[in-house]
Motif scaffolding. Sequence first.
Motif, PDB file in Angstrom:
ATOM      1  N   TYR A 192      52.385  77.769  15.944  1.00 54.69           N
ATOM      2  CA  TYR A 192      51.789  76.635  16.675  1.00 54.69           C
ATOM      3  C   TYR A 192      50.318  76.497  16.296  1.00 54.69           C
ATOM      4  N   GLY A 193      49.871  75.230  16.082  1.00 51.93           N
ATOM      5  CA  GLY A 193      48.474  74.966  15.761  1.00 51.93           C
ATOM      6  C   GLY A 193      47.749  74.409  16.973  1.00 51.93           C
ATOM      7  N   LEU A 194      46.417  74.618  16.986  1.00 50.43           N
ATOM      8  CA  LEU A 194      45.582  74.074  18.055  1.00 50.43           C
ATOM      9  C   LEU A 194      44.757  72.947  17.445  1.00 50.43           C
ATOM     10  N   GLY A 195      45.200  71.690  17.654  1.00 50.29           N
ATOM     11  CA  GLY A 195      44.680  70.563  16.893  1.00 50.29           C
ATOM     12  C   GLY A 195      43.531  69.827  17.551  1.00 50.29           C
ATOM     13  N   GLY A 196      42.620  69.364  16.689  1.00 43.00           N
ATOM     14  CA  GLY A 196      41.540  68.455  17.084  1.00 43.00           C
ATOM     15  C   GLY A 196      41.234  67.570  15.893  1.00 43.00           C
ATOM     16  N   HIS A 235      45.107  69.500   8.590  1.00 44.05           N
ATOM     17  CA  HIS A 235      46.511  69.106   8.405  1.00 44.05           C
ATOM     18  C   HIS A 235      46.631  67.608   8.182  1.00 44.05           C
ATOM     19  N   ILE A 236      47.440  67.236   7.192  1.00 42.05           N
ATOM     20  CA  ILE A 236      47.653  65.815   6.872  1.00 42.05           C
ATOM     21  C   ILE A 236      49.150  65.509   6.956  1.00 42.05           C
ATOM     22  N   SER A 237      49.488  64.206   7.011  1.00 39.35           N
ATOM     23  CA  SER A 237      50.896  63.838   7.167  1.00 39.35           C
ATOM     24  C   SER A 237      51.432  63.083   5.959  1.00 39.35           C
ATOM     25  N   ASP A 238      50.593  62.996   4.894  1.00 41.03           N
ATOM     26  CA  ASP A 238      51.025  62.352   3.660  1.00 41.03           C
ATOM     27  C   ASP A 238      50.052  62.764   2.560  1.00 41.03           C
ATOM     28  N   ILE A 239      50.553  62.914   1.330  1.00 50.12           N
ATOM     29  CA  ILE A 239      49.672  63.373   0.245  1.00 50.12           C
ATOM     30  C   ILE A 239      48.496  62.416   0.035  1.00 50.12           C
ATOM     31  N   ASN A 275      57.236  70.344   9.278  1.00 44.42           N
ATOM     32  CA  ASN A 275      57.839  70.217  10.608  1.00 44.42           C
ATOM     33  C   ASN A 275      57.759  68.742  11.064  1.00 44.42           C
ATOM     34  N   LYS A 276      58.911  68.207  11.507  1.00 41.61           N
ATOM     35  CA  LYS A 276      58.958  66.765  11.803  1.00 41.61           C
ATOM     36  C   LYS A 276      58.035  66.375  12.950  1.00 41.61           C
ATOM     37  N   THR A 277      57.960  67.244  13.962  1.00 46.23           N
ATOM     38  CA  THR A 277      57.081  66.930  15.102  1.00 46.23           C
ATOM     39  C   THR A 277      55.625  66.914  14.643  1.00 46.23           C
ATOM     40  N   ALA A 278      55.265  67.899  13.793  1.00 48.34           N
ATOM     41  CA  ALA A 278      53.886  67.971  13.301  1.00 48.34           C
ATOM     42  C   ALA A 278      53.539  66.695  12.540  1.00 48.34           C
ATOM     43  N   ILE A 279      54.431  66.278  11.653  1.00 47.53           N
ATOM     44  CA  ILE A 279      54.142  65.083  10.850  1.00 47.53           C
ATOM     45  C   ILE A 279      53.994  63.857  11.749  1.00 47.53           C
ATOM     46  N   ASP A 306      43.871  70.400  26.402  1.00 48.88           N
ATOM     47  CA  ASP A 306      44.381  69.246  27.147  1.00 48.88           C
ATOM     48  C   ASP A 306      45.909  69.209  27.205  1.00 48.88           C
ATOM     49  N   MET A 307      46.570  69.605  26.107  1.00 50.44           N
ATOM     50  CA  MET A 307      48.014  69.377  26.072  1.00 50.44           C
ATOM     51  C   MET A 307      48.698  70.339  25.097  1.00 50.44           C
ATOM     52  N   ILE A 308      49.943  70.674  25.409  1.00 45.01           N
ATOM     53  CA  ILE A 308      50.791  71.453  24.488  1.00 45.01           C
ATOM     54  C   ILE A 308      52.054  70.632  24.231  1.00 45.01           C
ATOM     55  N   ILE A 309      52.329  70.352  22.966  1.00 42.45           N
ATOM     56  CA  ILE A 309      53.606  69.709  22.618  1.00 42.45           C
ATOM     57  C   ILE A 309      54.615  70.829  22.373  1.00 42.45           C
ATOM     58  N   ASP A 310      55.656  70.868  23.197  1.00 45.31           N
ATOM     59  CA  ASP A 310      56.689  71.905  23.055  1.00 45.31           C
ATOM     60  C   ASP A 310      57.803  71.373  22.154  1.00 45.31           C
ATOM     61  N   GLY A 311      57.817  71.852  20.906  1.00 47.74           N
ATOM     62  CA  GLY A 311      58.841  71.399  19.958  1.00 47.74           C
ATOM     63  C   GLY A 311      59.766  72.537  19.566  1.00 47.74           C
ATOM     64  N   GLY A 312      59.896  73.546  20.428  1.00 44.64           N
ATOM     65  CA  GLY A 312      60.800  74.664  20.122  1.00 44.64           C
ATOM     66  C   GLY A 312      60.113  75.744  19.325  1.00 44.64           C
TER      67      GLY A 312
END
Length: 354
Positions: free
Chosen positions: A41-45, A71-75, A129-133, A171-177
Motif C-alpha cells: 500500500y502507498g501513502l499518496g499525495g 506514481h503515474i498512470s500512463d507512460i 494494480n487496476k485500483t492504483a491506475i 484523510d482516507m484509505i482506499i481498501d482494494g484488498g
Amino acid sequence: METLIAKVDGENPYNDKDVLDKAADIIKNGGLVAFPTETVYGLGGNALDPDSARRIYAAKGRPSDNPLIVHISDISELKPLVKDISPKAHMLMDAFWPGPLTLVFDKNDIVPDETTGGLDTVAVRFPENKTAIAFIKACGVPVAAPSANISGKPSPTRASHVAFDMDGRIDMIIDGGSCEFGLESTIVDTTGGDCCLLRPGSITKEMLEETVGSISVDKAVVSALREGEKPKAPGMKYTHYSPKADITIVRGALDKVKRYIAQKASEDSENGFKTGIIATVQTENGYKGHTVLVIGDRTHPETIAANLFKMLRKCDHLGLDKVYVEYFDEEEHGLGMAIMNRLKKAAGYNIVEL
Ligand code: AMP
Ligand code: MG
C-alpha cells in the motif's frame, strides 16, 4: 483528523467511481490518501506540490532526506517529469511497465525538491494494480507515494495494516484488498546510461539482465553499510521493516538450522522470553510446542515474498521478544535476494552462521 476507509472492487474499480472521485478530490486539495498497488500500500499525495510531500513525511514520521516514488498512470506522464530517458530505460519500460519496477531519472524542475528529498533525480513507477491506475488517473497529477507504514515498521500489504499505522494521521484509505507481490518495487537507477540495481524486488536481477544485459548492484542491497558509506537509494540506510522483537536469522544446512532454532527457542522460553519461529511448510513440523509462523513454501518463493511483511507485523501482534528465522537462499539472484534483503534489515543483520 478522521480517516475515511472505503472499499473499492479491485477487479472493477470504476464500479466504485464515487470513492475514486472522493479520493482524487482529497489529493487535489493537498490531502493524503493510502491506496493499494501490486507491491504494497502507498501513502499518496500530489507529487508536484511541496506541501503535500511535507505532509507525507510528517504522517509517516519519515526523515525528509528519504525521497518519495512518483506514481503515474500512463507512460506519456513520464516525459514532463524527467530530463532524459536513456535507451536502456526505454527497454526496461517496454518490458516491465506497468509493473513493480521503479526507475530513477534526472528530474525536471516541475518536480519539487521536497518530493525527491533534495536529490536532482526522481524515482518513477507506473503500477499495474487496476485500483492504483484508476485512482492516479482520477487525480490528474502524478502521485508521490512511499509505503503507507510508520517509518521503520514493515510495509503494509493490507488496508488493515495501513489503518493500524495511519488511522487519524491521513484523510482516507482506499481498501482494494491484499497486495499481490507483497514486497516493494525493484528500483533501478538509469541515469548516466547504464543501469544499477538499488533495491531488489519481484522483478529480479536476471529478468532485468535479460532485457538490458549485465547490470551493477549497489552495495547496500546485499550487505550492511559501514559508518559514512552512502547507499544510492537513501532509504536503504534506515533500519527498516522492523518488528519490536529481536530477530535472528540462522544460516546453514537446513537440518542443522532446525535443530539449532528449536534448541535456542526452548532455552529462551525457559528464560521467560516470548519466543517465535518463522518457518516454512517444509519445516514447521520440526518445531512442535513452539509458536510457529508459517511464512510460505520454499519451492514457491513468491508465497514467502507475499507473506513476509504480514509475518513481521504478526510478531508485534503476538508480543514476541525473540524471533528466529530460517535462512533463504539468496545467491544474488531470483526472489531470494529481495526476500533476504528485507529479512536482514528486519534482523539488523543479526545472522548466526552454522
Ligand atoms: P518506499 O516508498 O517506502 O518504498 O521507499 C522509496 C525508496 O525509493 C527509498 O528507498 C528511496 O530511497 C528510494 N528512492 C526514491 N527516490 C529515489 C531517487 N531519486 N534515487 C534513488 N532512490 C530513490
Ligand atoms: Mg517503505
